[in-house]
Design an enzyme around this catalytic site. Structure first.
Site, PDB file in Angstrom:
ATOM      1  CE  LYS A  87      61.992  61.795  64.591  1.00 15.27           C
ATOM      2  NZ  LYS A  87      62.223  61.021  63.356  1.00 15.27           N
ATOM      3  CG  ASP A 109      59.497  59.322  61.833  1.00 12.85           C
ATOM      4  OD1 ASP A 109      59.470  58.111  61.520  1.00 12.85           O
ATOM      5  OD2 ASP A 109      60.427  60.089  61.495  1.00 12.85           O
ATOM      6  CD  GLU A 168      58.453  60.110  58.721  1.00 12.22           C
ATOM      7  OE1 GLU A 168      57.750  61.055  59.136  1.00 12.22           O
ATOM      8  OE2 GLU A 168      59.663  60.222  58.462  1.00 12.22           O
ATOM      9  CG  ASP A 170      62.291  58.440  56.498  1.00 14.90           C
ATOM     10  OD1 ASP A 170      63.208  58.365  55.674  1.00 14.90           O
ATOM     11  OD2 ASP A 170      62.403  59.118  57.560  1.00 14.90           O
ATOM     12  CE  LYS A 190      64.222  61.807  56.331  1.00 16.46           C
ATOM     13  NZ  LYS A 190      64.612  61.080  57.540  1.00 16.46           N
TER      14      LYS A 190
HETATM   15  O1  OSB Z   1      63.263  59.678  60.445  1.00 20.30           O
HETATM   16  O2  OSB Z   1      62.649  61.512  59.617  1.00 20.30           O
HETATM   17  C1  OSB Z   1      63.472  60.857  60.288  1.00 20.30           C
HETATM   18  C2  OSB Z   1      65.998  63.282  61.657  1.00 20.30           C
HETATM   19  C3  OSB Z   1      67.152  62.570  61.616  1.00 20.30           C
HETATM   20  C4  OSB Z   1      67.105  61.271  61.183  1.00 20.30           C
HETATM   21  C5  OSB Z   1      65.895  60.709  60.781  1.00 20.30           C
HETATM   22  C6  OSB Z   1      64.734  61.441  60.807  1.00 20.30           C
HETATM   23  C7  OSB Z   1      64.806  62.708  61.277  1.00 20.30           C
HETATM   24  C8  OSB Z   1      63.631  63.481  61.370  1.00 20.30           C
HETATM   25  C9  OSB Z   1      63.674  64.788  60.783  1.00 20.30           C
HETATM   26  O3  OSB Z   1      62.625  63.083  61.894  1.00 20.30           O
HETATM   27  C10 OSB Z   1      62.847  65.698  61.508  1.00 20.30           C
HETATM   28  C11 OSB Z   1      63.698  66.752  62.007  1.00 20.30           C
HETATM   29  O4  OSB Z   1      64.540  67.232  61.223  1.00 20.30           O
HETATM   30  O5  OSB Z   1      63.498  67.100  63.153  1.00 20.30           O
HETATM   31 MG    MG Z   2      61.360  59.524  59.433  1.00 17.18          MG
END
Ligand code: OSB
Ligand code: MG
Length: 373
Positions: free
Chosen positions: A167, A192, A217, A242, A266
């Site tokens: 992140k 991300d 991302e 995403d 997703k």
């Molecule tokens: O942006 O991918 C995302 C989890 C909750 C909301 C948004 C996101 C995520 C994740 C998933 O990054 C990764 C995880 O499950 O740890």
């Molecule tokens: Mg994401």
């Protein structure tokens, strides 16, 4: 066997699932995941779906309580007492309502699980999956100190994870990546950004090119395609969308505009497995590889993600994690476990192969509604 699917009842649970530690991203910090679980019944069969848009409308415009009300008051009434014989039928029935993809997705997922259980077939086979075991990655949220991240990454690399997702948000950004790259020169890594940036940050993204990230991302706004196209044209590193991909139409436009070179699929964000498969197939035709993202769902939602991840154009380890990564005890059983290093197997049982544990469901329940024909 009568393969028509008459929807007798839909039950909706809003639940709060405490996390083992807070999940910190560019859109905020969460210590519990609010989720909506849906049970769809047809005769002697049932199926489970899940919407996990998070408690606050901060990842997207949707939020868990809103999704609960949306399913209860607008969506489930379109299905109960009707025959729904395909994912397409279901999407048409829900199509009068705009947006609300996570809410729609919970019903689409429940329908697919129900259909697969009626057929006595694992869901991943019904979807056309090519193999039951999929590659998954490790991922790490924002941490208090870089040393914590580096030691967590040591663990992930030692366990054989094929890639690590980090992140990325202002204050936990390029210097973090520089230190991670110094320590792990060859690990496949991506970041991300959860739409934390704008085009005024282009120079920073260009500077990231030197770190050989697998992808970036969702750097820009959650609903943008045009600025992403501008940013992508100035970077070597591929952009993965995403948040921005909420439908087949958005995926087509992103591909036409060259807004991205990867798509994180997703099922919830796009309104279910039905549109997720359509997007997957479009991307396959257009040469855009995909992988499957997660929303910290219970094993119900994660199992739907696993089934989707068995499709052929899933070409990067997915965000599907063992239950223990987030939860002391998963709301659903059997829970999600690694089947090998960086691998998880989809269930060989009918449907998704798991369902909420009744005791756990009752103790996590915040709201409940039932609609019956
Ligand atoms: O942006 O991918 C995302 C989890 C909750 C909301 C948004 C996101 C995520 C994740 C998933 O990054 C990764 C995880 O499950 O740890
Ligand atoms: Mg994401």
């Amino acid at each position: 066997m009568d393969m028509s699917t008459f929807i007798n009842a839909i039950e909706i649970y809003r639940v709060s699932m405490p996390l083992v530690y807070p999940f910190r991203t560019a859109y905020g910090d969460d210590s519990a995941i609010e989720s909506v679980l849906v049970k769809m019944t047809s005769g002697d069969h049932y199926g489970w779906g899940e919407a996990s848009p998070m408690a606050a409308p901060a990842y997207s415009a949707e939020w868990a309580y809103g999704a609960f009300l949306m399913v209860r008051d607008w969506l489930a009434p379109q299905l109960v007492g009707r025959r729904i014989d395909s994912g397409h039928d279901l999407q048409v029935a829900l199509g009068r309502c705009k947006g609300n993809f996570f809410a729609k997705g919970s019903l689409d997922l429940a329908w697919w699980d129900l259909r697969a259980r009626q057929l006595g077939q694992p869901l991943w086979k019904l979807l056309g999956g090519v193999q039951g075991e999929v590659e998954v990655g490790a991922d790490f949220g924002v941490m208090d100190h870089i040393d914590k991240l580096l030691s967590a990454m040591e663990g992930a690399v030692a366990q054989g994870f094929l890639r690590v997702k980090l992140k990325f948000r202002p204050g936990w950004d390029i210097e973090m990546v520089r230190k991670v790259r110094e320590r792990f020169p060859h690990t496949t890594i991506h970041i991300d950004c959860n739409s934390g940036y704008s085009l005024s940050d282009t120079a920073m993204f260009q500077a990231l090119d030197e770190f050989n990230l697998a992808m970036i991302e969702q750097p820009l706004a959650h609903d943008d395609l045009i600025d992403h196209a501008k940013l992508q044209s100035s970077l070597r590193t591929p952009i993965c969308l995403d948040e921005s991909i909420t439908s087949l139409a958005k995926a087509r436009k992103a591909i036409e505009l060259r807004s991205c070179r990867w798509i994180n699929l997703k099922p919830g964000r796009v309104g279910g497995l039905t549109p997720a498969i359509e997007i997957h197939n479009l991307c396959q035709k257009e040469g855009i590889p995909c992988w499957v993202g997660g929303m910290l769902e219970s094993a119900v939602g994660a199992s739907h993600c696993l089934a989707l991840a068995t499709l052929p154009n899933i070409r990067y380890p997915s965000d599907i994690f063992p239950s223990s990564r987030f939860y002391t005890r998963d709301l659903a059983q059997p829970d999600i476990r690694l089947s090998g290093p960086s691998r998880i197997s989809a269930s060989t049982l009918g449907g998704i192969g798991c369902e909420p544990d009744p005791v756990e469901l009752e103790s996590r329940k915040v709201d409940y509604a039932r609609l019956q024909a």
